[in-house]
Design an enzyme around this catalytic site. Structure first.
Site, PDB file in Angstrom:
ATOM      1  N   ASP A  28       0.816  -1.216   0.000  1.00 24.09           N
ATOM      2  CA  ASP A  28       0.000   0.000   0.000  1.00 24.09           C
ATOM      3  C   ASP A  28       0.854   1.273   0.000  1.00 24.09           C
ATOM      4  OD1 ASP A  28      -2.337   1.452  -0.007  1.00 24.09           O
ATOM      5  OD2 ASP A  28      -2.639   1.338   2.163  1.00 24.09           O
TER       6      ASP A  28
ATOM      7  N   ASN B 195     -11.094  -2.317  -5.027  1.00 20.77           N
ATOM      8  CA  ASN B 195     -10.351  -1.411  -5.910  1.00 20.77           C
ATOM      9  C   ASN B 195     -11.044  -1.205  -7.269  1.00 20.77           C
ATOM     10  OD1 ASN B 195      -7.059  -2.502  -4.757  1.00 20.77           O
ATOM     11  ND2 ASN B 195      -8.291  -0.774  -4.078  1.00 20.77           N
TER      12      ASN B 195
HETATM   13  C1  IPE Z   1      -5.403  -2.548   0.033  1.00 21.90           C
HETATM   14  O1  IPE Z   1      -5.085  -1.210  -0.137  1.00 21.90           O
HETATM   15  C2  IPE Z   1      -5.417  -3.254  -1.281  1.00 21.90           C
HETATM   16  C3  IPE Z   1      -4.126  -3.382  -1.949  1.00 21.90           C
HETATM   17  C4  IPE Z   1      -2.967  -3.013  -1.481  1.00 21.90           C
HETATM   18  C5  IPE Z   1      -4.173  -4.007  -3.241  1.00 21.90           C
HETATM   19  P1  IPE Z   1      -6.203  -0.099  -0.308  1.00 21.90           P
HETATM   20  O2  IPE Z   1      -5.507   1.189  -0.443  1.00 21.90           O
HETATM   21  O3  IPE Z   1      -7.153  -0.463  -1.388  1.00 21.90           O
HETATM   22  O4  IPE Z   1      -6.982  -0.187   1.089  1.00 21.90           O
HETATM   23  P2  IPE Z   1      -7.724   0.929   1.921  1.00 21.90           P
HETATM   24  O5  IPE Z   1      -8.697   1.584   0.992  1.00 21.90           O
HETATM   25  O6  IPE Z   1      -6.692   1.886   2.389  1.00 21.90           O
HETATM   26  O7  IPE Z   1      -8.365   0.213   3.058  1.00 21.90           O
HETATM   27  C1  IPE Z   2      -1.657   0.334  -3.331  1.00 18.17           C
HETATM   28  O1  IPE Z   2      -1.441   1.698  -3.393  1.00 18.17           O
HETATM   29  C2  IPE Z   2      -1.909  -0.269  -4.691  1.00 18.17           C
HETATM   30  C3  IPE Z   2      -3.313  -0.625  -4.944  1.00 18.17           C
HETATM   31  C4  IPE Z   2      -4.281  -0.600  -4.081  1.00 18.17           C
HETATM   32  C5  IPE Z   2      -3.639  -1.066  -6.282  1.00 18.17           C
HETATM   33  P1  IPE Z   2      -2.626   2.729  -3.378  1.00 18.17           P
HETATM   34  O2  IPE Z   2      -3.058   3.004  -4.772  1.00 18.17           O
HETATM   35  O3  IPE Z   2      -3.715   2.288  -2.462  1.00 18.17           O
HETATM   36  O4  IPE Z   2      -1.908   4.022  -2.773  1.00 18.17           O
HETATM   37  P2  IPE Z   2      -2.459   5.007  -1.687  1.00 18.17           P
HETATM   38  O5  IPE Z   2      -2.919   4.206  -0.516  1.00 18.17           O
HETATM   39  O6  IPE Z   2      -3.567   5.774  -2.321  1.00 18.17           O
HETATM   40  O7  IPE Z   2      -1.300   5.880  -1.344  1.00 18.17           O
HETATM   41 MG    MG Z   3      -4.052   2.520  -0.476  1.00 17.57          MG
END
Ligand code: IPE
Ligand code: IPE
Ligand code: MG
Length: 235
Positions: free
Chosen positions: A22, A70
């Site tokens: 993340d 997502n």
């Molecule tokens: C969790 O991260 C999913 C992945 C890393 C693929 P998210 O960014 O989607 O989760 P939340 O929204 O912070 O809970």
């Molecule tokens: C994790 O990074 C990757 C996916 C969930 C696909 P994020 O896209 O959630 O990045 P942040 O949390 O917005 O920084």
């Molecule tokens: Mg994230």
């Protein structure tokens, strides 16, 4: 990580490491770049992490790459992620072949566009006979959805009395050991629907750094922390 082959890995390593990768978006934002640039940088960290785990004899590495939730992101970001996943895996295949790595796909892969699905299934099949590290990529994955899917399969089989073993055997992770260590980057202290059933006795490690910055040193800090913990399993 890349070229630096020195190792400070502790002696007692987890068999199965699972990672919530993340913070790509925030990494890009800090640099005034589009979120996609963060995902690209995140892919490079993923490749380095696979290398490290493979070199250190980790049996299973599971990564959370795209959650069921997502899909609700901006259409353009979803499309860019699909493109990155498809092309990234394709480009990474020679390496995976050479390293004897097996690929497991975990999640509702059927939701992906046919071209991406095709790359994923073909890559998995091409690597099926490999005997090295098992790399599990969670795509369109949600822990609750996975459990519901397992129950629906059991219902379709006409099962009346369901055991914990029955449930495990119907999850996407069937046949794989439960994770010993679950890592989440980016300073968020939540599970976000990741391996809910399988993590019952996992150790958790939360790192403040954003995923693209989670290099070898950061991974070794997580492993060091794990090596010092006493696991009790309720005993
Ligand atoms: C969790 O991260 C999913 C992945 C890393 C693929 P998210 O960014 O989607 O989760 P939340 O929204 O912070 O809970
Ligand atoms: C994790 O990074 C990757 C996916 C969930 C696909 P994020 O896209 O959630 O990045 P942040 O949390 O917005 O920084
Ligand atoms: Mg994230």
């Amino acid at each position: 990580m890349g070229k630096d082959n020195s190792s400070n890995a502790p002696a007692r390593l987890p068999k199965h490491i699972a990672i919530i990768m993340d913070g790509n978006g925030r990494w890009a934002k800090k640099r005034l770049l589009p979120r996609t640039a963060g995902h690209k940088a995140g892919f490079n960290t993923f490749v380095d992490t696979v290398d490290y785990c493979n070199q250190h004899g980790i049996e299973v590495l599971t990564v959370y790459a795209f959650s069921s939730e997502n899909w609700n992101r901006d259409e353009k970001e979803v499309a860019a992620l699909m493109d990155l996943i498809g092309r990234g895996i394709k480009r990474y295949m020679p390496d995976l072949i050479e390293k004897n790595i097996q690929l497991h796909l975990i999640g509702d892969i059927e939701r992906f566009a046919p071209d991406v699905r095709d790359i994923l299934y073909k890559s998995r099949d091409r690597l099926a006979e490999n005997t090295g590290m098992k790399l599990c990529i969670c795509l369109s994955y949600g822990g609750r959805q996975e459990i519901v899917h397992a129950f629906n399969e059991l219902a379709a089989e006409g099962k009346k009395e369901i055991t914990a073993e029955d449930i495990s055997a119907h999850l996407y992770t069937k046949g794989l050991p439960d994770p010993d260590l679950v890592i989440r980057t980016s300073g968020e202290y939540r599970i976000s629907n990741f391996l809910l059933w399988q993590s019952a006795y996992a150790e958790y490690y939360f790192a403040d750094v954003l995923w693209p910055d989670f290099g070898k040193k950061e991974l070794e800090k997580a492993l060091e922390s794990y090596s010092k913990r006493e696991r009790r399993f309720g005993r």
